[in-house]
Write a protein that holds these residues in place. Structure first.
Motif, mmCIF file in Angstrom:
data_model
loop_
_atom_site.group_PDB
_atom_site.id
_atom_site.type_symbol
_atom_site.label_atom_id
_atom_site.label_comp_id
_atom_site.label_asym_id
_atom_site.label_seq_id
_atom_site.Cartn_x
_atom_site.Cartn_y
_atom_site.Cartn_z
ATOM 1 N N LYS A 143 0.841 -1.182 0.000
ATOM 2 C CA LYS A 143 0.000 0.000 0.000
ATOM 3 C C LYS A 143 0.882 1.239 0.000
ATOM 4 O O LYS A 143 1.974 1.240 0.575
ATOM 5 N N LYS A 144 0.392 2.272 -0.659
ATOM 6 C CA LYS A 144 1.152 3.520 -0.760
ATOM 7 C C LYS A 144 0.239 4.683 -0.406
ATOM 8 O O LYS A 144 -0.835 4.850 -0.988
ATOM 9 N N SER A 145 0.667 5.495 0.549
ATOM 10 C CA SER A 145 -0.076 6.698 0.924
ATOM 11 C C SER A 145 0.497 7.886 0.174
ATOM 12 O O SER A 145 1.715 8.108 0.173
ATOM 13 N N VAL A 146 -0.374 8.645 -0.464
ATOM 14 C CA VAL A 146 0.079 9.850 -1.149
ATOM 15 C C VAL A 146 0.423 10.930 -0.140
ATOM 16 O O VAL A 146 1.413 11.638 -0.269
ATOM 17 N N HIS A 147 -0.409 11.048 0.913
ATOM 18 C CA HIS A 147 -0.149 11.966 2.017
ATOM 19 C C HIS A 147 -0.274 11.186 3.325
ATOM 20 O O HIS A 147 -1.201 10.390 3.489
ATOM 21 N N PRO A 148 0.638 11.408 4.262
ATOM 22 C CA PRO A 148 0.593 10.666 5.533
ATOM 23 C C PRO A 148 -0.726 10.821 6.275
ATOM 24 O O PRO A 148 -1.176 9.914 6.973
ATOM 25 N N SER A 149 -1.373 11.982 6.117
ATOM 26 C CA SER A 149 -2.620 12.233 6.844
ATOM 27 C C SER A 149 -3.849 11.694 6.118
ATOM 28 O O SER A 149 -4.967 11.783 6.628
ATOM 29 N N ASP A 150 -3.654 11.135 4.918
ATOM 30 C CA ASP A 150 -4.776 10.682 4.093
ATOM 31 C C ASP A 150 -4.913 9.172 4.207
ATOM 32 O O ASP A 150 -3.938 8.433 4.035
ATOM 33 N N ASP A 151 -6.122 8.696 4.481
ATOM 34 C CA ASP A 151 -6.330 7.261 4.606
ATOM 35 C C ASP A 151 -6.705 6.614 3.273
ATOM 36 O O ASP A 151 -6.972 5.414 3.216
ATOM 37 N N ASN A 152 -6.726 7.404 2.186
ATOM 38 C CA ASN A 152 -7.019 6.857 0.857
ATOM 39 C C ASN A 152 -5.732 6.312 0.247
ATOM 40 O O ASN A 152 -5.060 6.973 -0.539
ATOM 41 N N CYS A 153 -5.366 5.094 0.622
ATOM 42 C CA CYS A 153 -4.113 4.483 0.159
ATOM 43 C C CYS A 153 -4.292 3.852 -1.222
ATOM 44 O O CYS A 153 -5.381 3.426 -1.598
ATOM 45 N N ILE A 154 -3.195 3.805 -1.972
ATOM 46 C CA ILE A 154 -3.174 3.129 -3.271
ATOM 47 C C ILE A 154 -2.794 1.675 -3.036
ATOM 48 O O ILE A 154 -1.761 1.385 -2.426
ATOM 49 N N ASP A 155 -3.647 0.757 -3.501
ATOM 50 C CA ASP A 155 -3.344 -0.674 -3.432
ATOM 51 C C ASP A 155 -2.478 -1.053 -4.621
ATOM 52 O O ASP A 155 -2.856 -0.810 -5.775
ATOM 53 N N ILE A 156 -1.329 -1.656 -4.367
ATOM 54 C CA ILE A 156 -0.399 -2.028 -5.439
ATOM 55 C C ILE A 156 -0.172 -3.537 -5.406
ATOM 56 O O ILE A 156 0.268 -4.087 -4.389
ATOM 57 N N TYR A 157 -0.476 -4.185 -6.521
ATOM 58 C CA TYR A 157 -0.227 -5.619 -6.672
ATOM 59 C C TYR A 157 0.884 -5.798 -7.698
ATOM 60 O O TYR A 157 0.721 -5.477 -8.875
ATOM 61 N N ARG A 158 2.019 -6.290 -7.224
ATOM 62 C CA ARG A 158 3.167 -6.489 -8.121
ATOM 63 C C ARG A 158 3.228 -7.946 -8.569
ATOM 64 O O ARG A 158 3.117 -8.862 -7.745
ATOM 65 N N CYS A 159 3.433 -8.127 -9.875
ATOM 66 C CA CYS A 159 3.427 -9.461 -10.476
ATOM 67 C C CYS A 159 4.787 -9.746 -11.105
ATOM 68 O O CYS A 159 5.414 -8.848 -11.687
ATOM 69 N N PRO A 160 5.254 -10.976 -11.027
ATOM 70 C CA PRO A 160 6.535 -11.308 -11.652
ATOM 71 C C PRO A 160 6.437 -11.262 -13.172
ATOM 72 O O PRO A 160 5.363 -11.463 -13.744
ATOM 73 N N GLN A 161 7.546 -10.966 -13.809
ATOM 74 C CA GLN A 161 7.595 -10.994 -15.265
ATOM 75 C C GLN A 161 9.028 -11.263 -15.716
ATOM 76 O O GLN A 161 9.982 -11.103 -14.949
ATOM 77 N N TYR A 162 9.172 -11.670 -16.957
ATOM 78 C CA TYR A 162 10.477 -11.891 -17.552
ATOM 79 C C TYR A 162 11.096 -10.540 -17.898
ATOM 80 O O TYR A 162 10.479 -9.716 -18.571
ATOM 81 N N VAL A 163 12.321 -10.292 -17.420
ATOM 82 C CA VAL A 163 13.026 -9.036 -17.705
ATOM 83 C C VAL A 163 14.347 -9.372 -18.401
ATOM 84 O O VAL A 163 15.258 -9.920 -17.774
ATOM 85 N N PRO A 164 14.461 -9.055 -19.692
ATOM 86 C CA PRO A 164 15.713 -9.360 -20.401
ATOM 87 C C PRO A 164 16.810 -8.358 -20.068
ATOM 88 O O PRO A 164 16.561 -7.147 -20.032
ATOM 89 N N THR A 165 18.009 -8.842 -19.817
ATOM 90 C CA THR A 165 19.125 -7.935 -19.564
ATOM 91 C C THR A 165 19.628 -7.302 -20.859
ATOM 92 O O THR A 165 20.191 -6.208 -20.839
#
Length: 434
Positions: A86-108
């Motif tokens: 979860k990511k808060s845009v402002h510390p005083s704001d309870d409207n957090c952004i839900d972030i779901y990170r998924c694996p993926q293939y990353v070529p070097t």
């Protein structure tokens, strides 16, 4: 004066309506916060702004890898499985952004095929998270950004199952650029990808893009309405400083040096080889330094080419920390924004927004008749050059060294404040969504 006050009140009222609606947005895209440059930077800032306006935002993304082409710390050890944060845009704001990170293939070492695998691997793993979210509260909007365009498949899928508006924002005509630059060599694969793109554009409720030139190309291909949603800049974060020349010492240069800077991704479509071609012409000017700052799959190749030609007036630097970026951009006397001919009319360089915001003098690949060329000339923002043309770049650098460029600096900052400010662009786009 009464009219101005009326417009101000109407604008404030509109923002109150937007913020009070508590609409739910599902964003799907492989590039996102905390990637420091490129589309990931814009996606992160956009979602922050939407959260500021009261939208409840959920993000399905990957682990940050760009522009390094490897997953960055502290995410590297988690990147083989799914992660929720979860990511808060402002510390005083309870409207957090839900972030779901998924694996993926990353070529070097990304190639056309490997980039396709990257995009489609993200699409496959994101589908797992989509299935989980189908059983939660319905999203009002599903937002995807190109590149990578396969994420749009997930947007259509969610719309078919749960409803909501599907928004398809085009930062880069990815397939056209890959075809024109011969990054994807199979014409059969290109045809398949173009059919997929047509399907996504047909099923999108809202299509937007970042420049009038790109909008024209999309309309010519698919004959549908496209909204202008240009890239932006936070003019409070990026601004001119008064002692820019003295900042050169902090980055290893002399105060008397003339620094011509390229800062950004080092890839195939930038055509940075042209810097190595013109650098020997200025060896007699010991105070002139060409600086290439960034990361990417072609950096080693460029360094070897510069070494083989004995270009000691070309200096390579790593990506600069975000907290030093404003000072770094200010210390440059001119900025190179280069693209190859086939990409110049397809891709609007995102780095131009910050260059204009700091009052930078830009030397830009922009074909005569293109939207970018017309903007540069009409507003006197810098030196347009023909893409892939060594003589044109030589002439522009020479003109820069011989010209009084203060007018370009003033015009660039004014243009950023008037046309590129995030405080104006995001609210205007939200009205289209409503």
């Amino acid at each position: 004066m009464d009219l101005i006050n009326c417009i101000t009140k109407l604008n404030s009222f509109a923002m109150e309506l937007l913020s009070s609606s508590k609409k739910r947005i599902l964003f799907i895209g492989g590039n996102y916060y905390p990637e420091p440059t490129g589309i990931g930077k814009y996606n992160g800032e956009m979602i922050d702004q939407l959260a500021n306006f009261g939208y409840q935002c959920t993000v399905i993304t990957s682990f940050p890898y760009y522009p390094y082409w490897q997953v960055q710390k502290p995410y590297a050890k988690y990147s083989y499985w799914f992660k929720h944060e979860k990511k808060s845009v402002h510390p005083s704001d309870d409207n957090c952004i839900d972030i779901y990170r998924c694996p993926q293939y990353v070529p070097t070492r990304p190639t056309g095929l490997r980039r396709m695998l990257l995009d489609f691997s993200f699409c496959c793993t994101s589908l797992v998270t989509i299935f989980k979210l189908i059983f939660s509260k319905k999203f009002d909007y599903v937002f995807t950004v190109v590149p990578g365009f396969p994420a749009g498949i997930l947007g259509v899928f969610y719309k078919r199952i749960k409803g909501g508006k599907f928004i398809y924002h085009i930062q880069d005509l990815q397939i056209d650029a890959a075809n024109d630059l011969n990054i994807i060599k199979s014409k059969f694969i290109v045809r398949v990808l173009l059919k997929m793109e047509k399907y996504l554009l047909k099923n999108a409720d809202i299509v937007s893009s970042i420049s009038q030139g790109m909008i024209k190309k999309i309309k010519n291909k698919y004959n549908r309405e496209v909204i202008l949603f240009p890239n932006w800049v936070d003019t409070n974060d990026f601004y001119p400083i008064t002692d820019a020349e003295n900042q050169k010492k902090a980055f290893g240069f002399k105060v008397t040096d003339k620094v011509i800077l390229y800062s950004g991704a080092i890839g195939e479509k930038q055509g940075l080889e042209i810097i190595i071609e013109i650098a020997p012409y200025f060896k007699g000017n010991t105070d002139l330094k060409f600086v290439i700052c960034g990361s990417g799959p072609y950096k080693d190749k460029l360094q070897q080419a510069a070494l083989s030609k004995g270009c000691d007036n070309i200096i390579f630097l790593p990506i600069q920390p975000v907290d030093k970026l404003n000072l770094f951009l200010n210390m440059a006397d001119a900025h190179l924004v280069l693209q190859k001919q086939n990409a110049a009319d397809l891709v609007m360089p995102s780095k131009l927004t910050t260059i204009f915001s700091v009052g930078g003098v830009a030397i830009v690949s922009a074909s005569t008749g293109s939207t970018l060329h017309d903007i540069l000339v009409a507003h006197k923002l810098g030196f347009p050059i023909e893409p892939d043309c060594k003589e044109s770049l030589l002439k522009a650098v020479t003109s820069f060294l011989q010209s009084d460029v203060e007018v370009f600096k003033v015009n660039a900052r004014e243009y950023a404040e008037t046309h590129l400010s995030v405080d104006k662009i995001i609210p205007n786009y939200l009205r289209h969504l409503q």
